[in-house]
Design a protein around this motif. Structure first.
Motif, PDB file in Angstrom:
ATOM      1  N   ARG A 107      -4.421  -8.825   5.050  1.00 23.40           N
ATOM      2  CA  ARG A 107      -3.018  -8.497   5.352  1.00 23.40           C
ATOM      3  C   ARG A 107      -2.234  -8.287   4.065  1.00 23.40           C
ATOM      4  O   ARG A 107      -1.435  -7.373   3.941  1.00 23.40           O
ATOM      5  N   LEU A 108      -2.509  -9.168   3.080  1.00 22.25           N
ATOM      6  CA  LEU A 108      -1.761  -9.058   1.819  1.00 22.25           C
ATOM      7  C   LEU A 108      -2.036  -7.722   1.127  1.00 22.25           C
ATOM      8  O   LEU A 108      -1.096  -7.002   0.765  1.00 22.25           O
ATOM      9  N   VAL A 109      -3.320  -7.384   0.940  1.00 17.01           N
ATOM     10  CA  VAL A 109      -3.592  -6.145   0.179  1.00 17.01           C
ATOM     11  C   VAL A 109      -3.198  -4.890   0.952  1.00 17.01           C
ATOM     12  O   VAL A 109      -2.992  -3.839   0.349  1.00 17.01           O
ATOM     13  N   SER A 110      -3.059  -5.023   2.285  1.00 17.50           N
ATOM     14  CA  SER A 110      -2.615  -3.834   3.036  1.00 17.50           C
ATOM     15  C   SER A 110      -1.215  -3.430   2.561  1.00 17.50           C
ATOM     16  O   SER A 110      -0.818  -2.282   2.682  1.00 17.50           O
ATOM     17  N   LYS A 111      -0.493  -4.404   1.983  1.00 14.74           N
ATOM     18  CA  LYS A 111       0.844  -4.079   1.472  1.00 14.74           C
ATOM     19  C   LYS A 111       0.773  -3.234   0.201  1.00 14.74           C
ATOM     20  O   LYS A 111       1.764  -2.682  -0.246  1.00 14.74           O
ATOM     21  N   LEU A 112      -0.430  -3.174  -0.396  1.00 21.88           N
ATOM     22  CA  LEU A 112      -0.617  -2.276  -1.547  1.00 21.88           C
ATOM     23  C   LEU A 112      -1.153  -0.921  -1.076  1.00 21.88           C
ATOM     24  O   LEU A 112      -1.547  -0.085  -1.880  1.00 21.88           O
ATOM     25  N   GLY A 113      -1.231  -0.741   0.256  1.00 23.63           N
ATOM     26  CA  GLY A 113      -1.725   0.522   0.802  1.00 23.63           C
ATOM     27  C   GLY A 113      -3.234   0.581   0.815  1.00 23.63           C
ATOM     28  O   GLY A 113      -3.830   1.658   0.767  1.00 23.63           O
ATOM     29  N   LEU A 114      -3.884  -0.584   0.918  1.00 18.44           N
ATOM     30  CA  LEU A 114      -5.340  -0.624   0.803  1.00 18.44           C
ATOM     31  C   LEU A 114      -5.944  -1.392   1.970  1.00 18.44           C
ATOM     32  O   LEU A 114      -5.484  -2.480   2.307  1.00 18.44           O
ATOM     33  N   ALA A 115      -6.986  -0.804   2.593  1.00 19.65           N
ATOM     34  CA  ALA A 115      -7.754  -1.554   3.601  1.00 19.65           C
ATOM     35  C   ALA A 115      -9.109  -1.824   2.966  1.00 19.65           C
ATOM     36  O   ALA A 115      -9.818  -0.887   2.621  1.00 19.65           O
ATOM     37  N   TYR A 120     -13.713  -8.988  -3.676  1.00 18.55           N
ATOM     38  CA  TYR A 120     -13.782  -8.438  -5.040  1.00 18.55           C
ATOM     39  C   TYR A 120     -12.978  -7.150  -5.181  1.00 18.55           C
ATOM     40  O   TYR A 120     -12.316  -6.917  -6.192  1.00 18.55           O
ATOM     41  N   SER A 121     -13.022  -6.304  -4.126  1.00 16.77           N
ATOM     42  CA  SER A 121     -12.274  -5.048  -4.217  1.00 16.77           C
ATOM     43  C   SER A 121     -10.773  -5.334  -4.106  1.00 16.77           C
ATOM     44  O   SER A 121      -9.963  -4.687  -4.782  1.00 16.77           O
ATOM     45  N   ALA A 122     -10.411  -6.331  -3.278  1.00 18.61           N
ATOM     46  CA  ALA A 122      -8.995  -6.711  -3.173  1.00 18.61           C
ATOM     47  C   ALA A 122      -8.496  -7.218  -4.528  1.00 18.61           C
ATOM     48  O   ALA A 122      -7.411  -6.859  -4.989  1.00 18.61           O
ATOM     49  N   PRO A 149     -19.269   3.604   4.383  1.00 19.68           N
ATOM     50  CA  PRO A 149     -17.950   3.788   5.005  1.00 19.68           C
ATOM     51  C   PRO A 149     -16.968   2.635   4.765  1.00 19.68           C
ATOM     52  O   PRO A 149     -15.765   2.851   4.758  1.00 19.68           O
ATOM     53  N   TYR A 150     -17.481   1.402   4.564  1.00 18.37           N
ATOM     54  CA  TYR A 150     -16.559   0.256   4.493  1.00 18.37           C
ATOM     55  C   TYR A 150     -15.633   0.303   3.293  1.00 18.37           C
ATOM     56  O   TYR A 150     -14.564  -0.269   3.291  1.00 18.37           O
ATOM     57  N   PHE A 151     -16.079   0.963   2.229  1.00 21.96           N
ATOM     58  CA  PHE A 151     -15.284   0.986   1.008  1.00 21.96           C
ATOM     59  C   PHE A 151     -14.634   2.343   0.752  1.00 21.96           C
ATOM     60  O   PHE A 151     -14.146   2.586  -0.338  1.00 21.96           O
ATOM     61  N   LYS A 152     -14.656   3.209   1.765  1.00 21.49           N
ATOM     62  CA  LYS A 152     -14.121   4.562   1.546  1.00 21.49           C
ATOM     63  C   LYS A 152     -12.639   4.491   1.135  1.00 21.49           C
ATOM     64  O   LYS A 152     -12.227   5.127   0.159  1.00 21.49           O
ATOM     65  N   SER A 153     -11.883   3.696   1.868  1.00 21.83           N
ATOM     66  CA  SER A 153     -10.453   3.605   1.568  1.00 21.83           C
ATOM     67  C   SER A 153     -10.244   3.057   0.155  1.00 21.83           C
ATOM     68  O   SER A 153      -9.373   3.523  -0.582  1.00 21.83           O
ATOM     69  N   PHE A 154     -11.083   2.088  -0.245  1.00 20.33           N
ATOM     70  CA  PHE A 154     -10.967   1.525  -1.595  1.00 20.33           C
ATOM     71  C   PHE A 154     -11.280   2.581  -2.656  1.00 20.33           C
ATOM     72  O   PHE A 154     -10.614   2.676  -3.683  1.00 20.33           O
ATOM     73  N   ARG A 155     -12.315   3.407  -2.396  1.00 17.31           N
ATOM     74  CA  ARG A 155     -12.659   4.445  -3.389  1.00 17.31           C
ATOM     75  C   ARG A 155     -11.490   5.409  -3.579  1.00 17.31           C
ATOM     76  O   ARG A 155     -11.178   5.810  -4.696  1.00 17.31           O
ATOM     77  N   TYR A 156     -10.861   5.792  -2.459  1.00 19.78           N
ATOM     78  CA  TYR A 156      -9.694   6.673  -2.576  1.00 19.78           C
ATOM     79  C   TYR A 156      -8.592   5.992  -3.381  1.00 19.78           C
ATOM     80  O   TYR A 156      -7.991   6.584  -4.270  1.00 19.78           O
ATOM     81  N   TRP A 157      -8.333   4.734  -3.041  1.00 19.43           N
ATOM     82  CA  TRP A 157      -7.265   3.974  -3.707  1.00 19.43           C
ATOM     83  C   TRP A 157      -7.552   3.903  -5.210  1.00 19.43           C
ATOM     84  O   TRP A 157      -6.691   4.176  -6.049  1.00 19.43           O
ATOM     85  N   LEU A 158      -8.798   3.566  -5.518  1.00 22.02           N
ATOM     86  CA  LEU A 158      -9.187   3.346  -6.913  1.00 22.02           C
ATOM     87  C   LEU A 158      -9.108   4.649  -7.734  1.00 22.02           C
ATOM     88  O   LEU A 158      -8.477   4.694  -8.791  1.00 22.02           O
ATOM     89  N   LEU A 159      -9.766   5.693  -7.209  1.00 22.51           N
ATOM     90  CA  LEU A 159      -9.870   6.925  -8.012  1.00 22.51           C
ATOM     91  C   LEU A 159      -8.540   7.674  -8.099  1.00 22.51           C
ATOM     92  O   LEU A 159      -8.365   8.544  -8.950  1.00 22.51           O
ATOM     93  N   ASP A 160      -7.596   7.294  -7.243  1.00 24.57           N
ATOM     94  CA  ASP A 160      -6.226   7.808  -7.356  1.00 24.57           C
ATOM     95  C   ASP A 160      -5.490   7.180  -8.521  1.00 24.57           C
ATOM     96  O   ASP A 160      -4.501   7.710  -8.994  1.00 24.57           O
TER      97      ASP A 160
END
Ligand SMILES: C[S@@+](CC[C@H](N)C(=O)[O-])C[C@H]1O[C@@H](n2cnc3c(N)ncnc32)[C@H](O)[C@@H]1O
Length: 422
Positions: A107-115, A120-122, A149-160
């Motif tokens: 819930r907390l990291v979703s506030k950074l726009g990340l699922a 470790y990724s959080a 698939p589980y880290f797809k959103s993180f990869r987008y977040w990171l590489l942005d």
């Protein structure tokens, strides 16, 4: 990890999130030489505080602060309060554990726009959020975020938000990051917040002794394939050249698809037969392909399955298929092990493929034999094996992984088949 930083001339504000007893801050201070720096060491577990204090006290060039806070909560709170990020350098060995969809951390990291589904990724995202533009971030993490698939959103977040500068791969899988008993490879990443993405340094070593360290520069296209909307991050082997396997065509353009073997044996236990009998059809396991196809085989695995109304939908028409094993480990010579089932190997209308196999088919039926021979040779090639190892850090070879590979054209596969016969 500390030696990967540039220290520059500007004041250094170091972030060490999850500092433990401060080993990483100490290494950083050592590499910084005479440079003075300020360090913020977040450590939630009070057991480490005495050790951390002792480490920091011994560092003459460090002015340090121990923050006995939950780093994720603090980082999200500061970001939401629009506090200016302050860190110019971050060094991290984050905690690792799955976080469920309804967890506080999620819930907390979703506030950074990340699922994201792992701590470790959080943690890494929270560290990046606290860094100024141009900051250097070095972290050691499992490789699992690089595909799937589980880290797809993180990869987008990171590489942005960061440019990848250096990826170091430890080739020996380590139980320190074991995930559901699937051992993971680990990587060290060096990133620059808000940086322009250029070429990437890729290095590898068997383990943390770095005795066999190899390194090369690769273009970012080799790390993330242009147009790949999954944003898989590949780690090309540090000792091989760009692979032609990247230039092939998708499997579907060959009119071929791949599925996992439909027969899940424990769900159909009552229909399994040790030996073929009246009303049964062949059931094929990986063991039937070892050392050349042979069926039936003596052993623990059943050889047949009753063909009846309850099993009908799990069976496939007899024909010529290419199968690969779903579980292989990186210590094996090849990660993709393909076998061919010739069309005339079995005399039955239908057959069952057990779930530990992947099955290449055309519209759920067999393949033309020449195409199957070429496909099998291609899948067993060194080139495919090298490529597969660039994105798989665990023991499974899933149908989705095989769909992601690029393939030669039908004509090329048939030519390969000729080569096999000559
Ligand atoms: C993998 S250890 C790394 C320790 C140290 N950086 C090292 O490399 O030796 C992760 C550390 O993060 C701390 N930690 C876990 N969750 C935390 C949180 N939410 N906030 C701050 N620290 C946390 C743990 O207590 C642990 O010491």
């Amino acid at each position: 990890m500390a030696s990967l930083f540039d220290f520059g001339d500007e004041p250094i504000e170091l972030l060490d999130p999850g500092a433990g007893i401060g080993s990483l801050t100490a290494a950083f201070a050592h590499c910084a030489g005479r440079r003075r720096l300020h360090a913020s060491c977040f450590e939630i577990d009070p057991h480490y505080h005495a050790g951390l204090q002792e480490t920091l006290r011994a560092l003459r060039n460090v002015d340090a602060q121990i923050l006995s806070l939950d780093f994720i909560e603090s980082s999200v709170r500061w970001t939401q309060a629009s506090e200016q990020p302050r860190y110019t350098h971050a060094i991290a060995n984050p905690p690792y554990r799955k976080i469920s969809a309804d967890s506080r951390e999620r819930r907390l990291v979703s506030k950074l726009g990340l699922a994201t589904s792992n701590l470790y990724s959080a943690f890494l995202a929270c560290a990046i959020a606290q860094c100024v533009r141009g900051a250097q971030i070095v972290a050691i993490v499992p490789r699992s975020f690089m595909n799937g698939p589980y880290f797809k959103s993180f990869r987008y977040w990171l590489l942005d938000r960061v440019a990848l500068i250096h990826i170091h791969l430890f080739e020996r899988r380590d139980s320190a990051f074991a995930d559901d008993k699937v051992l993971q490879e680990n990587v060290i990443l060096k990133m620059v917040a808000g940086g322009m993405q250029g070429d990437v340094t890729v290095s590898s070593s068997t383990d943390d002794r770095f005795a066999d360290l190899r390194e090369r520069r690769v273009s970012f296209d080799e790390i993330v394939t242009p147009g790949d909307d999954e944003l898989f991050i590949h780690v090309p082997a540090a000792h091989t050249q760009r692979m032609a396997v990247l230039n092939g065509i998708p499997l579907r353009e060959l009119g071929i698809d791949v599925c996992t073997g439909p027969v899940v044996d424990f769900r159909l236990r009552e229909h399994l037969r040790q030996q073929p009998q009246e009303g049964s059809v062949p059931l094929l396991y990986a063991t039937h392909f070892n050392g050349g196809f042979a069926w039936p085989r003596e052993g623990r695995k059943p050889n047949a399955i009753d063909a009846n109304s309850q099993t009908q939908s799990w069976l496939m028409p007899n024909g010529c298929y290419v199968v690969t094993r779903r579980f292989t480990s990186k210590e094996e010579k090849r990660r993709i092990v393909a076998h061919m089932l010739p069309a005339d190997a079995l005399s039955a209308n239908r057959i069952g493929f057990e779930n530990h196999l992947n099955v290449f088919h055309r519209d759920k039926r067999g393949l033309p034999e020449r195409l199957a021979i070429g496909l099998c040779a291609y899948l067993n090639s060194q080139e495919v094996d090298d490529y597969f190892r660039t994105f798989s850090g665990h023991t499974q070879v899933n149908a989705t992984d095989l769909r992601r590979l690029k393939y030669p054209s039908i004509a090329q596969l048939e030519a390969l088949a000729n080569g096999q016969e000559n």
